[in-house]
Design a protein around this motif. Structure first.
Motif, PDB file in Angstrom:
ATOM      1  N   GLU A 772       0.843  -1.200   0.000  1.00  0.00           N
ATOM      2  CA  GLU A 772       0.000   0.000   0.000  1.00  0.00           C
ATOM      3  C   GLU A 772       0.880   1.253   0.000  1.00  0.00           C
ATOM      4  OE1 GLU A 772      -2.469  -0.807   3.349  1.00  0.00           O
ATOM      5  OE2 GLU A 772      -3.972  -1.886   2.167  1.00  0.00           O
ATOM      6  N   ASP A 773       1.994   1.170   0.763  1.00  0.00           N
ATOM      7  CA  ASP A 773       2.966   2.288   0.750  1.00  0.00           C
ATOM      8  C   ASP A 773       3.505   2.494  -0.666  1.00  0.00           C
ATOM      9  OD1 ASP A 773       2.607   2.554   3.410  1.00  0.00           O
ATOM     10  OD2 ASP A 773       4.560   1.707   4.025  1.00  0.00           O
ATOM     11  N   VAL A 774       3.843   1.369  -1.326  1.00  0.00           N
ATOM     12  CA  VAL A 774       4.365   1.448  -2.701  1.00  0.00           C
ATOM     13  C   VAL A 774       3.367   2.173  -3.594  1.00  0.00           C
ATOM     14  CG1 VAL A 774       4.877   0.063  -4.761  1.00  0.00           C
ATOM     15  CG2 VAL A 774       5.872  -0.577  -2.565  1.00  0.00           C
ATOM     16  N   LEU A 775       2.090   1.830  -3.431  1.00  0.00           N
ATOM     17  CA  LEU A 775       1.062   2.447  -4.266  1.00  0.00           C
ATOM     18  C   LEU A 775       0.905   3.930  -3.930  1.00  0.00           C
ATOM     19  CD1 LEU A 775      -0.457   1.208  -6.523  1.00  0.00           C
ATOM     20  CD2 LEU A 775      -2.406   0.840  -5.022  1.00  0.00           C
ATOM     21  N   GLY A 776       1.031   4.254  -2.618  1.00  0.00           N
ATOM     22  CA  GLY A 776       0.953   5.659  -2.186  1.00  0.00           C
ATOM     23  C   GLY A 776       2.075   6.476  -2.808  1.00  0.00           C
ATOM     24  N   LEU A 777       3.291   5.906  -2.810  1.00  0.00           N
ATOM     25  CA  LEU A 777       4.434   6.591  -3.410  1.00  0.00           C
ATOM     26  C   LEU A 777       4.214   6.762  -4.915  1.00  0.00           C
ATOM     27  CD1 LEU A 777       7.220   4.638  -1.521  1.00  0.00           C
ATOM     28  CD2 LEU A 777       6.932   7.124  -1.424  1.00  0.00           C
ATOM     29  N   PHE A 778       3.641   5.731  -5.532  1.00  0.00           N
ATOM     30  CA  PHE A 778       3.418   5.798  -6.985  1.00  0.00           C
ATOM     31  C   PHE A 778       2.404   6.889  -7.308  1.00  0.00           C
ATOM     32  CE2 PHE A 778       0.772   4.597 -10.641  1.00  0.00           C
ATOM     33  CZ  PHE A 778       1.724   4.796 -11.628  1.00  0.00           C
ATOM     34  N   THR A 779       1.388   7.046  -6.418  1.00  0.00           N
ATOM     35  CA  THR A 779       0.374   8.089  -6.644  1.00  0.00           C
ATOM     36  C   THR A 779       1.049   9.453  -6.719  1.00  0.00           C
ATOM     37  OG1 THR A 779      -1.118   6.726  -5.331  1.00  0.00           O
ATOM     38  CG2 THR A 779      -1.828   8.981  -5.797  1.00  0.00           C
ATOM     39  N   CYS A 780       1.971   9.703  -5.755  1.00  0.00           N
ATOM     40  CA  CYS A 780       2.713  10.975  -5.737  1.00  0.00           C
ATOM     41  C   CYS A 780       3.509  11.132  -7.041  1.00  0.00           C
ATOM     42  CB  CYS A 780       3.642  10.981  -4.530  1.00  0.00           C
ATOM     43  SG  CYS A 780       4.703  12.425  -4.456  1.00  0.00           S
ATOM     44  N   TYR A 781       4.186  10.045  -7.430  1.00  0.00           N
ATOM     45  CA  TYR A 781       5.012  10.055  -8.667  1.00  0.00           C
ATOM     46  C   TYR A 781       4.129  10.350  -9.876  1.00  0.00           C
ATOM     47  CZ  TYR A 781       7.573   8.113 -12.637  1.00  0.00           C
ATOM     48  OH  TYR A 781       8.181   7.939 -13.864  1.00  0.00           O
ATOM     49  N   ASN A 782       2.984   9.700  -9.910  1.00  0.00           N
ATOM     50  CA  ASN A 782       2.121   9.768 -11.091  1.00  0.00           C
ATOM     51  C   ASN A 782       1.524  11.160 -11.266  1.00  0.00           C
ATOM     52  OD1 ASN A 782       1.187   8.354 -13.309  1.00  0.00           O
ATOM     53  ND2 ASN A 782      -0.828   8.098 -12.387  1.00  0.00           N
ATOM     54  N   LYS A 783       1.151  11.779 -10.102  1.00  0.00           N
ATOM     55  CA  LYS A 783       0.585  13.132 -10.193  1.00  0.00           C
ATOM     56  C   LYS A 783       1.574  14.079 -10.867  1.00  0.00           C
ATOM     57  CE  LYS A 783      -2.200  13.064  -5.938  1.00  0.00           C
ATOM     58  NZ  LYS A 783      -2.061  13.449  -4.516  1.00  0.00           N
ATOM     59  N   LEU A 784       2.821  14.006 -10.384  1.00  0.00           N
ATOM     60  CA  LEU A 784       3.845  14.888 -10.950  1.00  0.00           C
ATOM     61  C   LEU A 784       4.096  14.570 -12.416  1.00  0.00           C
ATOM     62  CD1 LEU A 784       6.648  15.387  -8.310  1.00  0.00           C
ATOM     63  CD2 LEU A 784       5.496  17.146  -9.625  1.00  0.00           C
ATOM     64  N   SER A 785       4.130  13.288 -12.717  1.00  0.00           N
ATOM     65  CA  SER A 785       4.386  12.851 -14.086  1.00  0.00           C
ATOM     66  C   SER A 785       3.313  13.394 -15.022  1.00  0.00           C
ATOM     67  CB  SER A 785       4.412  11.326 -14.115  1.00  0.00           C
ATOM     68  OG  SER A 785       4.531  10.871 -15.415  1.00  0.00           O
ATOM     69  N   GLU A 786       2.053  13.328 -14.586  1.00  0.00           N
ATOM     70  CA  GLU A 786       0.942  13.823 -15.417  1.00  0.00           C
ATOM     71  C   GLU A 786       1.047  15.331 -15.642  1.00  0.00           C
ATOM     72  OE1 GLU A 786      -1.441  12.109 -16.989  1.00  0.00           O
ATOM     73  OE2 GLU A 786      -0.486  10.264 -16.313  1.00  0.00           O
ATOM     74  N   ILE A 787       1.390  16.056 -14.533  1.00  0.00           N
ATOM     75  CA  ILE A 787       1.506  17.521 -14.659  1.00  0.00           C
ATOM     76  C   ILE A 787       2.601  17.866 -15.673  1.00  0.00           C
ATOM     77  CG2 ILE A 787       2.245  19.610 -13.439  1.00  0.00           C
ATOM     78  CD1 ILE A 787       0.861  18.510 -10.940  1.00  0.00           C
ATOM     79  N   LEU A 788       3.744  17.207 -15.543  1.00  0.00           N
ATOM     80  CA  LEU A 788       4.858  17.488 -16.467  1.00  0.00           C
ATOM     81  C   LEU A 788       4.457  17.192 -17.907  1.00  0.00           C
ATOM     82  CD1 LEU A 788       8.076  16.244 -14.610  1.00  0.00           C
ATOM     83  CD2 LEU A 788       7.411  18.577 -15.088  1.00  0.00           C
ATOM     84  N   LYS A 789       3.728  16.080 -18.118  1.00  0.00           N
ATOM     85  CA  LYS A 789       3.297  15.735 -19.491  1.00  0.00           C
ATOM     86  C   LYS A 789       2.367  16.797 -20.039  1.00  0.00           C
ATOM     87  CE  LYS A 789       3.691  10.709 -19.310  1.00  0.00           C
ATOM     88  NZ  LYS A 789       2.937   9.507 -18.954  1.00  0.00           N
ATOM     89  N   ASP A 790       1.401  17.255 -19.182  1.00  0.00           N
ATOM     90  CA  ASP A 790       0.455  18.280 -19.629  1.00  0.00           C
ATOM     91  C   ASP A 790       1.170  19.557 -20.037  1.00  0.00           C
ATOM     92  OD1 ASP A 790      -1.573  16.602 -19.225  1.00  0.00           O
ATOM     93  OD2 ASP A 790      -2.315  17.473 -17.346  1.00  0.00           O
ATOM     94  N   LYS A 791       2.100  19.979 -19.142  1.00  0.00           N
ATOM     95  CA  LYS A 791       2.823  21.226 -19.407  1.00  0.00           C
ATOM     96  C   LYS A 791       3.672  21.101 -20.676  1.00  0.00           C
ATOM     97  CE  LYS A 791       1.582  23.366 -15.560  1.00  0.00           C
ATOM     98  NZ  LYS A 791       0.836  24.623 -15.543  1.00  0.00           N
ATOM     99  N   ALA A 792       4.295  19.922 -20.817  1.00  0.00           N
ATOM    100  CA  ALA A 792       5.148  19.703 -21.999  1.00  0.00           C
ATOM    101  C   ALA A 792       4.300  19.761 -23.256  1.00  0.00           C
ATOM    102  CB  ALA A 792       5.848  18.365 -21.898  1.00  0.00           C
ATOM    103  N   GLY A 793       3.083  19.191 -23.169  1.00  0.00           N
ATOM    104  CA  GLY A 793       2.181  19.203 -24.326  1.00  0.00           C
ATOM    105  C   GLY A 793       1.809  20.618 -24.723  1.00  0.00           C
TER     106      GLY A 793
END
Length: 1337
Positions: A772-793
């Protein structure tokens, strides 16, 4: 009696002397001379006396003189006399010979010929006399009786030499005869007789006797016949080498009658002969020129004859002379690249392989020379070394403009230039192993090039250096001063070069203390250098030293990445192994490295990436390294348990003016800590049971790190993006300072999340909470990843569009994928369900695997532990492939609900991953493909790797992807996925390379591909292209694709219609893949591309054919091979003509298809012309008539191609006229844009019609040479050709009037239009009406 003659001769009483001699009979005279000679007293005086009393003016005197000569020749050759006595007698006889009349000289010469024929020469001394006799004969003007007629002296001499050369010689006397002919004036024809006779005698001589005979021949070649001499010597030794090789290959088949020559004896003889030739070339430069000229012409005919081991060794020995060096190296380099290209052409075509079963490989020959040079050929070694470096420099890896050099150290070297560079390295390495004296020279030259060529790629030199060191590390000790000198320049070299160089010379550091000390001094200076590259070089050097100087008590490392040869181990044993000194030395280095932790991010990054390897190889340094890492992380870690975020990110960046830089790569630091901790717990911790104090001290590190990582994990999950000053509203543009800072923060936070994901998964032991911790960490990673992709787009910035490199290690990725998709253990099910519930996490895991494989494919290694260990990488690849293969085949893309989320489906990602992996394995692990395929076959379990059938295993994998492709075809239009089909087709073509073209599986796959193309009306252009390319690539390995091209051309014709709209076409189709959407330009261009490849093959064959003809002076020598080639060429061209027959009648749209077809037709006519030229040449050299096949081909070109070509030209000009008239209409509507519109259309028309004159010229050249051939062969070939008047410069008068009338209103720019349309009309007038019904072909 002898005394009396001597006394009379001394008294100057000629009459009494003559009387005394007349009283002697023939036998008495002879006995007297023999007795006197055997006694060794006054023989010459006696002979002089006899000659004095036998004047040539009297017939009796001449006869007596002849009797003396006839008696002395056998006496001299008997071997009873002392050599000095023999020389004395011969000298006197030679002086007196010139006084003999012609008939006596003729008789004496005939006597000599009989002696030689009888094999009665023992020491050959009398031949000196024979040469004088022949020379005297040649200068006679009177006629001499010969047989029934008469000949003058010169012709008599010629007859004697002819008779002598056509008779049998005693092998013992060959050398004496060869020596004798040097003293005789010979005409060119006579010299040729003599040289050929001596060369024929080689096979009858004992091997040891050949070098002196060769020497005499070479001296004789000063008179002429240089080419014959060289050709004969090279040919003889080439035959001996071949025989020797055959006997080595199959000792049983060796003919018992032919005594086998011992290899070392043969090589020593060849060496002596080479020395003789080189010494003569030093005196006679023309011989050297002749050698190169001869080999060049020979190579055009038969390279196997020209470049054999003997001739290559000879060339390299001559190359030491600077005057010829450049010519020789150019010739050798051209031969090497030509040989590589020929092999490449052959491997690509089954049609050519059938015609040329065996092809000559010059690389193997040169390496054979290196091997042979071990037999004392010291004069060849310098040439070998120069050639090796010449090849490596001429064909070194090229650096693309502004980019990184394409590194070819891994992967297959497919291009001829790469193969030549690789050959250069092999020559140098093998020469280094064989010849000790030249080793230091090679080493010095390699090191010099590494230093001086720093700007261009030097990976090939570093690879060579590494191989040299591994083969003999102790040799480096003698050159240690040169190595130390190289170290002084380390700080000026690029970091890649430094790392490669240090890795290469690493074995020397253990052997030579002086070198090690000089390196440390250089590195310590470099650490304080202003240049960043110098400091990075220092870190790289220190890390290497730490890895390789073990402290006593360190654990043995099983994953040693440097291969160590036997000599190297030996060197280690002899080296002074002082563990206390090593410990002090390592701690001193760590002290220097500690300073680097306050330097730029790049330097710190290298340290963090290198520490894991240091610990794994030198475990006694654990506490020191862990302490350094702990003190470093404490600067950024916030220990308060409730403080968010847990790490001080602002401490990681540094501002300089307006610019912001990353100062501390925090994610890399955490990554390093996590890997070192994992390694420490799995190895050192388990081994330290006894040492309590140390254990307590180390436990502190252990616990500190664990508590810290747990705390960071807990708080990272709780943290919001706002805590890091990052959210959706933040600025991420790279143009502002804030944007750069936010980008750095985001990448660091994402990296920290990834490191913690790996850490928690590894220590979690499948506990639900940890996952569950792994998934929590991934959620944090994924949010940032999505923001960066949006901005890059939004920014459309290429820089920010690249995804950051993942921090997960390759080993962890393979473990994670296996757990997510393949772990069926009951106890793990609940915890894994947590991770499996997140599709995003599954997609992320697969995409990281994809990124890792891509990195491996591009650079040959990956980030993280064991990233540079090929064995570990291979095992991880096998694990990842198994998972991706299972996931793709068990859950099809259609089943996945990809519509809900943006991004690719997991199955599609798996497919992309598989495609990359199959490519990577073929590039990096070509030798291990059997083991790779074995690992994929889950049903086999751990079956033995003894005999793995690659074709069977590859066919099994191919069948799985075939099923997926068939499913794609049968799916509905909505479910059709073009991207997936492209990937499937590419995977199939990649796997097809593993099939043996001769196997049943290959044929089945080809049949299946043909069936797919015939039955599926695929409209997706990219997939159609991929499928047809696959079909062609398979077909050429099975047989020539011309019949396939004909069927496709018929389909294109049927699909697009005829250029004459009145012609109705039969609506039949072979391939459903050819349809209205794909026919043009896709299929048409592919067919023309493949036809061009066939034309290239035919062109190559015609060149080979010409060389075969010129090589066989006797036409009966190789008629079968020549006929087979001619038949192959004519059949290929005949079928290709039917392909073009279809295409030139097709209503192709204007553009690339028309342009390519016109160029392709020009090429076809050019090749037809070169075939006709070949037959013209053949008719000149022999009285052969031309074959009926050629007549049929010419007839076919006249009926099926040339008329249609002219119709097609008319059609092309018409469609361009239409486009021009269309542009005129537009111009009238829009006056303001008229200039631009018309000029654009005009430019396009001119560009598109440019190939037309070239085609007309090619057709007319073909017809011109057909006329020549008709005259030569007495066969009227022009009866099949209908001459056309369609020329580019004909003017149509009626059109001209109408143009002149419109001249006032038309723009000057329309003039080309008038020319074009006038040509079009003219061609229409001159063209005969076309047939209205289509011919069946």
């Amino acid at each position: 009696m002898a005394h009396r003659i001597l006394a009379l001769a001394a008294e100057e009483a000629p009459e009494r002397l003559q009387e005394a001699l007349q009283s002697l009979g023939e036998s008495e005279l002879g006995d007297m001379v023999t007795r006197q000679a055997l006694k060794g007293r006054e023989t010459a005086a006696l002979l002089r006396g006899i000659f004095k009393g036998s004047p040539c003016s009297q017939r009796s005197g001449v006869l007596r003189r002849l009797q003396v000569y006839k008696h002395c020749v056998p006496l001299v050759e008997s071997g009873d006399l002392h050599l000095s006595k023999v020389s004395e007698i011969i000298g006197l006889l030679m002086l007196e010979a010139r006084q003999l009349p012609g008939h006596a000289l003729a008789e004496l010469a005939t006597l000599f010929v009989d002696v030689i024929k009888g094999g009665n020469l023992s020491n050959g001394k009398s031949l000196e006399l024979f040469s004088t006799v022949l020379t005297a004969l040649a200068s006679l003007k009177e006629n001499l009786a010969y047989g029934k007629g008469e000949l003058n002296g010169e012709e008599f001499k010629k007859q004697l030499i002819n008779s002598l050369c056509s008779s049998k010689w005693d092998p013992q006397s060959v050398i004496h005869l060869a020596n004798m002919f040097r003293d005789i004036p010979l005409s060119g024809e006579e010299l040729q007789f003599v040289v050929e006779k001596v060369l024929r005698m080689f096979s009858k001589l004992d091997l040891q006797e050949i070098p002196p005979v060769v020497y005499q021949l070479l001296l004789l070649s000063a008179k002429g016949s240089k080419k014959t001499v060289l050709e004969g010597i090279i040919g003889f030794f080439n035959q001996l080498d071949k025989r020797q090789k055959e006997e080595q290959r199959d000792p049983q088949s060796a003919d018992l009658e032919v005594a086998t020559t011992p290899l070392d004896q043969l090589r020593h003889v060849e060496g002596t002969v080479i020395l003789h030739i080189v010494s003569i070339i030093n005196l006679d430069q023309d011989l050297g020129e002749e050698l190169i000229k001869h080999l060049k012409t020979e190579q055009q005919k038969d390279p196997g004859k020209a470049l054999c081991p003997f001739s290559v060794a000879l060339l390299l020995s001559v190359a030491v002379k600077h005057r010829l060096q450049e010519q020789i190296f150019d010739f050798l380099k051209t031969s090497i690249t030509r040989s590589c290209k020929d092999l490449q052409i052959l491997q690509a075509s089954k049609f050519l392989q059938d015609l040329f079963p065996q092809q000559y490989d010059v690389s193997a020959v040169i390496l054979e020379v290196v091997k042979s040079s071990a037999f004392g050929w010291d004069y060849v070694t310098q040439g070998l070394v120069d050639l090796g470096f010449n090849l490596m420099e001429s064909y070194e890896p090229k650096k693309p403009f502004g980019g990184k050099a394409a590194d070819t150290s891994y992967g297959l070297s497919k291009m001829p230039a790469q193969q030549a560079c690789r050959l250069g390295a092999s020559i140098l390495l093998e020469t280094f192993k064989v010849h000790e004296p030249i080793r230091s020279d090679i080493l010095e030259q390699v090191l010099n090039r590494v230093l001086t060529k720093a700007a261009s790629p030097v990976s090939h030199f570093i690879d060579l250096l590494s191989n040299i060191v591994v083969s003999a590390p102790l040799v480096l000790q003698t050159s240690s001063s040169k190595v130390a000198e190289t170290f002084d320049n380390l700080s000026f070299l690029p970091i890649d070069t430094v790392q490669g160089l240090l890795r290469a010379v690493q074995p020397l550091l253990k052997v030579s203390m002086s070198v090690r000390d000089s390196l440390i001094l250089v590195l310590q200076k470099a650490i304080f250098s202003r240049q960043l590259d110098a400091r990075k070089a220092a870190v790289a050097g220190f890390l290497l030293l730490l890895r390789n100087f073990k402290i006593l008590g360190s654990l043995a490392s099983s994953q040693c990445s440097q291969a160590i040869g036997a000599t190297q181990v030996q060197a280690d044993v002899h080296a002074c192994y002082n563990s206390a000194a090593n410990e002090a030395f390592c701690l001193e280095i760590l002290g220097s490295l500690r300073r680097c932790l306050s330097q730029q991010a790049d330097v710190r990054l290298m340290l963090y990436e290198g520490f894991y390897d240091v610990l794994r190889r030198n475990s006694q340094l654990t506490s020191s390294v862990m302490e350094m890492l702990l003190s470093q992380i404490k600067q950024y870690y916030l220990p308060q348990p409730d403080l968010l975020p847990p790490l001080k990110l602002e401490g990681c960046i540094m501002a300089q003016g307006n610019q912001i830089f990353l100062q501390e790569p925090l994610a890399h630091l955490l990554c390093c800590i996590q890997h070192c901790l994992a390694w420490y717990k799995s190895t050192v911790h388990l081994c330290q049971g006894a040492e309590d104090e140390e254990e307590e001290e180390d436990v502190r590190f252990d616990q500190n790190f664990e508590e810290m990582l747990d705390s960071v994990t807990r708080r990272m999950i709780k943290s919001e993006l706002e805590d890091f000053e990052l959210d959706k509203s933040a600025d991420f543009s790279l143009s502002s300072g804030v944007g750069v800072k936010n980008n750095i923060y985001a990448i660091q936070v994402m990296g920290i999340c990834e490191v913690l994901i790996e850490y928690n998964f590894n220590i979690g032991n499948f506990s639900k909470n940890k996952f569950e911790d792994v998934l929590g960490l991934f959620t944090c990673y994924n949010k940032l990843s999505e923001i960066l992709k949006d901005k890059a787009g939004k920014n459309k910035s290429t820089l920010s569009n690249k995804t950051a490199r993942s921090f997960l290690s390759m080993g962890f990725v393979s473990t994670l994928l296996t757990a997510l998709f393949r772990d069926n253990a009951q106890s793990h099910e609940e915890s894994l369900a947590v991770l499996r519930s997140s599709t995003e996490f599954l997609r992320y895991a697969v995409s990281v695997a994809l990124q890792k494989v891509q990195q491996l494919e591009e650079t040959g290694q990956t980030d993280g532990p064991d990233g540079q260990n090929p064995e570990k990488m291979f095992q991880n690849l096998c694990k990842i492939t198994r998972v991706l293969l299972w996931r793709y085949t068990s859950i099809p893309t259609v089943v996945e609900e990809s519509g809900k989320k943006k991004g690719k489906s997991i199955s599609l990602l798996c497919l992309e991953g598989l495609l990359r992996i199959f490519n990577t394995v073929q590039q990096l692990y070509a030798a291990r493909i059997p083991q790779f395929l074995q690992a994929l076959d889950i049903s086999d379990g751990d079956a033995g790797e003894t005999d793995i059938n690659v074709t069977e295993k590859a066919a099994f994998q191919i069948r799985q992807f075939q099923r997926s492709l068939v499913n794609q075809f049968s799916s509905s239009e909505d479910d059709f996925n073009s991207k997936e089909m492209q990937s499937l087709i590419t995977i199939l073509s990649t796997l097809s390379k593993l099939l043996d073209p001769a196997s049943q599986q290959f044929l089945q796959f080809l049949t299946w591909t043909v069936k797919i193309c015939k039955e599926n009306a695929l409209e997706d252009i990219t997939c159609c292209k991929g499928l047809l390319s696959l079909l062609f690539s398979l077909h050429v390995q099975y047989k020539s694709p011309v019949s396939l091209l004909r069927e496709l051309a018929q389909d294109i014709h049927a699909c697009l219609g005829d250029i004459d709209q009145d012609v109705e076409l039969e609506s039949r189709s072979h391939f459903a893949i050819v349809n209205a959407k794909t026919a043009a330009p896709t299929v048409c261009l592919l067919v023309l591309g493949q036809a061009d490849k066939v034309l290239e093959e035919v062109d190559w064959l015609i060149k080979k054919l010409a060389s075969l003809r010129s090589d066989t002076s006797d036409p009966s020598q190789a008629p079968n091979e020549i006929q087979a080639l001619e038949k192959g060429i004519i059949l290929q061209l005949g079928t290709l003509l039917t392909v073009y027959h279809e295409l030139v009648q097709t209503a192709l749209p204007a553009g690339s298809c028309v342009d390519t077809l016109l160029r392709s037709l020009s090429k076809t006519y050019a090749i037809l012309t070169s075939l006709v030229k070949h037959y013209i040449q053949a008719c000149r050299s022999t009285s052969n008539t031309i074959p009926g096949r050629l007549e049929k081909l010419v007839k076919l070109s006249g009926s099926h191609l040339t008329p249609q070509c002219y119709s097609f030209i008319t059609y092309v000009q018409n469609i361009h006229s239409e486009s021009l008239s269309f542009s005129e209409e537009k111009k009238k509507k829009k006056k303001e844009d008229e200039a631009a519109a018309v000029s654009t259309v005009m430019a396009k028309v001119l560009r598109d019609t440019k190939p037309i004159p070239n085609l007309i010229f090619a057709i007319e050249q073909y017809e011109k040479f057909l006329i020549h051939l008709s005259k030569k062969s007495k066969v009227n070939l022009m009866q099949y050709m209908k001459l056309s008047t369609s020329r580019d410069f004909r003017i149509n008068a009626s059109m001209l009037d109408s143009v002149l009338q419109e001249h006032n209103t038309e723009d000057a720019e329309n003039e080309p239009d008038n020319n074009q349309s006038s040509t079009a009309e003219q061609t229409d007038e001159n063209q005969e009406p076309k047939k209205k019904r289509r011919r069946k072909t």
